[in-house]
Design a protein around this motif. Structure first.
Motif, PDB file in Angstrom:
ATOM      1  N   VAL A   6       0.225  47.691  28.388  1.00  0.00           N
ATOM      2  CA  VAL A   6       1.429  47.317  27.641  1.00  0.00           C
ATOM      3  C   VAL A   6       1.676  48.431  26.620  1.00  0.00           C
ATOM      4  O   VAL A   6       1.229  48.347  25.475  1.00  0.00           O
ATOM      5  N   SER A  21       4.043  33.643  24.855  1.00  0.00           N
ATOM      6  CA  SER A  21       4.754  33.602  26.129  1.00  0.00           C
ATOM      7  C   SER A  21       3.824  33.253  27.291  1.00  0.00           C
ATOM      8  O   SER A  21       4.153  32.428  28.147  1.00  0.00           O
ATOM      9  N   LEU A  52       2.900  38.831  34.503  1.00  0.00           N
ATOM     10  CA  LEU A  52       3.747  39.986  34.187  1.00  0.00           C
ATOM     11  C   LEU A  52       5.126  39.510  33.723  1.00  0.00           C
ATOM     12  O   LEU A  52       5.676  40.037  32.745  1.00  0.00           O
ATOM     13  N   ALA A  53       5.663  38.505  34.380  1.00  0.00           N
ATOM     14  CA  ALA A  53       6.956  37.949  33.976  1.00  0.00           C
ATOM     15  C   ALA A  53       6.875  37.366  32.564  1.00  0.00           C
ATOM     16  O   ALA A  53       7.815  37.511  31.772  1.00  0.00           O
ATOM     17  N   LYS A  56       6.915  40.211  30.089  1.00  0.00           N
ATOM     18  CA  LYS A  56       8.284  40.735  29.993  1.00  0.00           C
ATOM     19  C   LYS A  56       9.179  39.777  29.223  1.00  0.00           C
ATOM     20  O   LYS A  56      10.049  40.215  28.470  1.00  0.00           O
ATOM     21  N   GLU A  57       8.952  38.477  29.385  1.00  0.00           N
ATOM     22  CA  GLU A  57       9.718  37.465  28.645  1.00  0.00           C
ATOM     23  C   GLU A  57       9.483  37.624  27.140  1.00  0.00           C
ATOM     24  O   GLU A  57      10.369  37.354  26.330  1.00  0.00           O
ATOM     25  N   PHE A  60       8.154  42.842  26.384  1.00  0.00           N
ATOM     26  CA  PHE A  60       7.346  44.028  26.608  1.00  0.00           C
ATOM     27  C   PHE A  60       7.308  44.408  28.076  1.00  0.00           C
ATOM     28  O   PHE A  60       7.129  43.554  28.941  1.00  0.00           O
ATOM     29  N   GLU A  61       7.453  45.696  28.337  1.00  0.00           N
ATOM     30  CA  GLU A  61       7.248  46.208  29.687  1.00  0.00           C
ATOM     31  C   GLU A  61       5.743  46.339  29.883  1.00  0.00           C
ATOM     32  O   GLU A  61       5.007  46.703  28.963  1.00  0.00           O
ATOM     33  N   ALA A  62       5.272  46.039  31.086  1.00  0.00           N
ATOM     34  CA  ALA A  62       3.845  46.110  31.369  1.00  0.00           C
ATOM     35  C   ALA A  62       3.647  46.468  32.834  1.00  0.00           C
ATOM     36  O   ALA A  62       4.532  46.271  33.664  1.00  0.00           O
ATOM     37  N   THR A  63       2.468  47.008  33.116  1.00  0.00           N
ATOM     38  CA  THR A  63       2.087  47.295  34.500  1.00  0.00           C
ATOM     39  C   THR A  63       0.657  46.823  34.685  1.00  0.00           C
ATOM     40  O   THR A  63      -0.141  46.795  33.738  1.00  0.00           O
TER      41      THR A  63
END
Length: 65
Positions: A6, A21, A52-53, A56-57, A60-63
């Motif tokens: 993140v 979240s 991951l959703a 993002k909710e 934050f963008e994450a991988t």
């Protein structure tokens, strides 16, 4: 345990938003944060896509790591 990078996670406010979240999606989820490493490790029955959703909710963008 599922790990996520993140990049924008920098402080306790960030971790609190992610925690809120993710636990809304899975109230039994356990999260461990590595703020300097910009990583979150999540122990959850939910799959990686759901987690991951949730991240993002929280804004934050994450991988997956």
């Amino acid at each position: 345990m599922t790990k996520f990078n993140v990049p924008a996670m920098k402080c306790g406010h960030c971790t609190a938003a992610i925690q809120k979240s993710v636990t809304e999606a899975d109230p039994t989820a356990l999260l461990e944060f590595d703020i300097p490493g910009r990583m979150v490790e999540i122990d959850s029955a939910d799959d990686a896509a759901t987690l991951l959703a949730a991240i993002k909710e929280a804004g934050f963008e994450a991988t997956a790591a």
